[in-house]
Design an enzyme around this catalytic site. Sequence first.
Site, PDB file in Angstrom:
ATOM      1  N   GLU A 162      22.673 -16.687  31.330  1.00 64.86           N
ATOM      2  CA  GLU A 162      23.220 -18.063  30.890  1.00 64.86           C
ATOM      3  C   GLU A 162      23.819 -18.519  32.018  1.00 64.86           C
ATOM      4  O   GLU A 162      24.362 -18.017  32.944  1.00 64.86           O
ATOM      5  CB  GLU A 162      24.034 -18.117  29.713  1.00 64.86           C
ATOM      6  CG  GLU A 162      25.077 -17.294  29.505  1.00 64.86           C
ATOM      7  CD  GLU A 162      25.894 -17.131  28.240  1.00 64.86           C
ATOM      8  OE1 GLU A 162      25.659 -17.808  27.289  1.00 64.86           O
ATOM      9  OE2 GLU A 162      26.912 -16.446  28.101  1.00 64.86           O
TER      10      GLU A 162
ATOM     11  N   TYR B 265      37.408 -19.526  20.213  1.00 67.39           N
ATOM     12  CA  TYR B 265      37.478 -21.003  20.125  1.00 67.39           C
ATOM     13  C   TYR B 265      36.000 -21.509  19.912  1.00 67.39           C
ATOM     14  O   TYR B 265      34.907 -20.785  20.062  1.00 67.39           O
ATOM     15  CB  TYR B 265      38.274 -21.622  21.527  1.00 67.39           C
ATOM     16  CG  TYR B 265      37.245 -21.495  22.676  1.00 67.39           C
ATOM     17  CD1 TYR B 265      36.766 -20.546  23.504  1.00 67.39           C
ATOM     18  CD2 TYR B 265      36.540 -22.836  23.001  1.00 67.39           C
ATOM     19  CE1 TYR B 265      35.980 -20.396  24.358  1.00 67.39           C
ATOM     20  CE2 TYR B 265      35.674 -22.796  24.242  1.00 67.39           C
ATOM     21  CZ  TYR B 265      35.444 -21.887  24.832  1.00 67.39           C
ATOM     22  OH  TYR B 265      34.652 -21.710  26.086  1.00 67.39           O
TER      23      TYR B 265
ATOM     24  N   ARG C 197      30.282 -19.929  13.603  1.00 66.35           N
ATOM     25  CA  ARG C 197      30.371 -19.296  14.718  1.00 66.35           C
ATOM     26  C   ARG C 197      31.737 -18.749  15.221  1.00 66.35           C
ATOM     27  O   ARG C 197      32.098 -17.822  15.531  1.00 66.35           O
ATOM     28  CB  ARG C 197      29.703 -19.827  15.970  1.00 66.35           C
ATOM     29  CG  ARG C 197      29.736 -18.826  17.023  1.00 66.35           C
ATOM     30  CD  ARG C 197      28.823 -19.552  18.301  1.00 66.35           C
ATOM     31  NE  ARG C 197      29.303 -20.797  18.834  1.00 66.35           N
ATOM     32  CZ  ARG C 197      28.945 -21.754  19.711  1.00 66.35           C
ATOM     33  NH1 ARG C 197      27.704 -21.250  20.067  1.00 66.35           N
ATOM     34  NH2 ARG C 197      29.480 -22.452  20.314  1.00 66.35           N
TER      35      ARG C 197
ATOM     36  N   LYS D 126      32.512 -15.812  21.190  1.00 69.31           N
ATOM     37  CA  LYS D 126      33.354 -16.880  21.973  1.00 69.31           C
ATOM     38  C   LYS D 126      34.758 -16.888  21.861  1.00 69.31           C
ATOM     39  O   LYS D 126      35.509 -17.524  21.270  1.00 69.31           O
ATOM     40  CB  LYS D 126      32.752 -18.207  21.583  1.00 69.31           C
ATOM     41  CG  LYS D 126      33.059 -19.460  22.320  1.00 69.31           C
ATOM     42  CD  LYS D 126      32.264 -20.460  21.996  1.00 69.31           C
ATOM     43  CE  LYS D 126      32.437 -21.781  22.889  1.00 69.31           C
ATOM     44  NZ  LYS D 126      32.192 -21.844  24.243  1.00 69.31           N
TER      45      LYS D 126
HETATM   46  N1  PDD Z   1      30.566 -23.818  25.747  1.00 64.79           N
HETATM   47  N2  PDD Z   1      27.133 -20.044  26.936  1.00 64.79           N
HETATM   48  C1  PDD Z   1      28.443 -20.334  26.926  1.00 64.79           C
HETATM   49  C2  PDD Z   1      29.012 -19.217  27.806  1.00 64.79           C
HETATM   50  C3  PDD Z   1      29.241 -21.208  26.451  1.00 64.79           C
HETATM   51  O1  PDD Z   1      30.533 -21.437  26.897  1.00 64.79           O
HETATM   52  C4  PDD Z   1      28.654 -22.247  25.940  1.00 64.79           C
HETATM   53  C5  PDD Z   1      29.197 -23.577  25.333  1.00 64.79           C
HETATM   54  C6  PDD Z   1      27.111 -22.207  25.915  1.00 64.79           C
HETATM   55  C7  PDD Z   1      26.540 -23.546  24.891  1.00 64.79           C
HETATM   56  O2  PDD Z   1      26.714 -23.285  23.600  1.00 64.79           O
HETATM   57  P1  PDD Z   1      26.800 -24.541  22.455  1.00 64.79           P
HETATM   58  O3  PDD Z   1      25.403 -25.093  22.585  1.00 64.79           O
HETATM   59  O4  PDD Z   1      27.021 -24.044  21.086  1.00 64.79           O
HETATM   60  O5  PDD Z   1      27.662 -25.338  22.973  1.00 64.79           O
HETATM   61  C8  PDD Z   1      26.443 -20.979  26.140  1.00 64.79           C
HETATM   62  C9  PDD Z   1      31.256 -24.864  25.257  1.00 64.79           C
HETATM   63  C10 PDD Z   1      30.514 -26.118  25.321  1.00 64.79           C
HETATM   64  C11 PDD Z   1      32.532 -24.822  26.110  1.00 64.79           C
HETATM   65  O6  PDD Z   1      32.957 -23.891  26.310  1.00 64.79           O
HETATM   66  O7  PDD Z   1      32.737 -25.999  26.608  1.00 64.79           O
END
Ligand code: PDD
Length: 295
Positions: A182, A31, A50, A149
Amino acid sequence: MDLKINFNGSIQDEAFISVLDHGFLFGDSVYEVVATHGNKLCFLEAHLARLRNSAAGISLEIPSEDEWFVEQISRTVQSANFEETYIRIIVTRGVGEIDIDPGSCDRPNIIIIAAPAKVYPHNYYEKGIDLALVSVKRNARESLNPGIKTGNYLNNILAKMEANRLGAQDALMLNAEGVLTEGTTSNFFFVNEGKLFTPSLDCGILSGITRDVAIQLALENGIPLEEGHWPPEELTHAEEAFVTGTVKKIMPATRLDGKPIGNGKPGPITARFMRLYDQLLDEKYGMQPAQGRSQ
Ligand code: PDD
């Protein structure tokens, strides 16, 4: 809730998925979350790239081209007609037998959810959030690579629940080697002696699109930045910290395990990044009136 859901190209107010979809049964899906600025889709190309990388990472063949996604996402956002939109794109393995072998699934389901933009409380940006260094370790890259993801977020959910129990707004996870990775849905940055540090991709993190933008902004603005492996002890003398994510944007983190990071207030470098990020969105997607900002 007020939503529009695009299910394999058909837009509905509600949508239901078979309990035999392997996305539901096993978390066998990928997703993306996309945000808007002036209701324009932010960094859509990077999100679609991605999504494809994630799908390739679990050998899931996405049957539709990027043009199809762009058209369907735009249609769904228009039909929802929110001021700002939260978009979630999900591709599941599809319906199959009750058996983990994906061989029985013949067609992925593609779901695009348009919801009103999620807005965090203003004081998260004014005062910063509390993070908790949790005992739950981030998945190992060799097990379920955090760089993919997938819809299997239990690792992050367990960390989030632990952070909640500890009274923090989010968790900061270490990997099995004991270095910083993270947050549960965000990447992590900290400042030491005026220099920015962030865990490198090989620590086992998602390659965040907001993280990439922040790194680019650091480069363009002459702010020194280093990616690497950092044990949590590095944070005992950190001056500032922030997290990045599509929904959170740049959000200051001012306490760790109940203790202040630096002076416990969002610092000047964090404030600079928040400003630079907002400016970039304004430049790319059009100026927003101050009260229209989703903070
Ligand atoms: N998640 N790390 C994880 C585990 C994440 O799920 C996300 C983002 C990020 C940040 O990635 P980005 O800058 O591309 O949004 C880092 C989304 C926002 C979510 O699952 O809600």
